[in-house]
Design a protein around this motif. Structure first.
Motif, PDB file in Angstrom:
ATOM      1  N   LEU A  10       0.810  -1.223   0.000  1.00 10.79           N
ATOM      2  CA  LEU A  10       0.000   0.000   0.000  1.00 10.79           C
ATOM      3  C   LEU A  10       0.839   1.267   0.000  1.00 10.79           C
ATOM      4  N   ALA A  11       1.912   1.261   0.741  1.00 13.20           N
ATOM      5  CA  ALA A  11       2.739   2.467   0.836  1.00 13.20           C
ATOM      6  C   ALA A  11       3.287   2.884  -0.529  1.00 13.20           C
ATOM      7  N   ALA A  18      -4.437   3.381  -6.114  1.00 12.94           N
ATOM      8  CA  ALA A  18      -5.279   2.807  -5.067  1.00 12.94           C
ATOM      9  C   ALA A  18      -6.755   2.997  -5.406  1.00 12.94           C
ATOM     10  N   THR A  48      -9.017  -1.418   3.210  1.00  7.10           N
ATOM     11  CA  THR A  48      -7.633  -0.978   3.371  1.00  7.10           C
ATOM     12  C   THR A  48      -7.285   0.088   2.335  1.00  7.10           C
ATOM     13  N   LEU A  49      -7.720  -0.119   1.106  1.00 10.87           N
ATOM     14  CA  LEU A  49      -7.473   0.869   0.053  1.00 10.87           C
ATOM     15  C   LEU A  49      -8.176   2.189   0.354  1.00 10.87           C
ATOM     16  N   SER A  51      -8.902   3.410   3.262  1.00  7.36           N
ATOM     17  CA  SER A  51      -8.152   4.068   4.329  1.00  7.36           C
ATOM     18  C   SER A  51      -6.879   4.721   3.785  1.00  7.36           C
ATOM     19  N   HIS A  52      -6.195   4.028   2.887  1.00  6.99           N
ATOM     20  CA  HIS A  52      -4.976   4.565   2.272  1.00  6.99           C
ATOM     21  C   HIS A  52      -5.295   5.834   1.474  1.00  6.99           C
ATOM     22  N   CYS A  53      -6.352   5.784   0.669  1.00  5.77           N
ATOM     23  CA  CYS A  53      -6.760   6.960  -0.116  1.00  5.77           C
ATOM     24  C   CYS A  53      -7.097   8.126   0.805  1.00  5.77           C
ATOM     25  N   SER A  55      -5.945   8.722   3.798  1.00  9.30           N
ATOM     26  CA  SER A  55      -4.704   9.254   4.362  1.00  9.30           C
ATOM     27  C   SER A  55      -3.979  10.148   3.363  1.00  9.30           C
ATOM     28  N   LEU A  56      -3.925   9.696   2.120  1.00 13.19           N
ATOM     29  CA  LEU A  56      -3.255  10.497   1.087  1.00 13.19           C
ATOM     30  C   LEU A  56      -3.988  11.817   0.852  1.00 13.19           C
TER      31      LEU A  56
END
Length: 85
Positions: A10-11, A18, A48-49, A51-53, A55-56
């Motif tokens: 993910l990082a 994502a 999870t994706l 959440s990643h989006c 955060s970005l």
């Protein structure tokens, strides 16, 4: 079935990458022809994706808020926008 080793880290995913993966998952789940176990895996990956989006987007929003316009109308305060911070 799908292990974390087969999924990209993910990082290393950009927001666009994502989001594209998330859209694909949503589309496949909406079609309704995915076996239950696979649906659960896809849903977990989607969460999870998402959440990643999120955060970005928050990081990008923080950078935009740091930009201030100087008296000459030019962007000032951009030295604090180092991506390493």
């Amino acid at each position: 079935m799908t292990s974390e080793t087969t999924q990209p880290d993910l990082a290393s995913l950009s927001f666009e990458e994502a989001l594209k993966q998330l859209e694909t998952i949503v589309r496949e789940l909406e079609q309704g022809n995915v076996p239950l176990e696979r649906s659960i895996e896809m849903y977990e990956r989607g969460a999870t994706l998402r959440s990643h989006c999120n955060s970005l987007l928050k990081a990008a929003e923080a950078k935009v808020e740091k930009i201030q316009l100087g008296q000459d109308g030019q962007a000032a305060g951009t030295s604090d926008l180092d991506p390493e911070n």
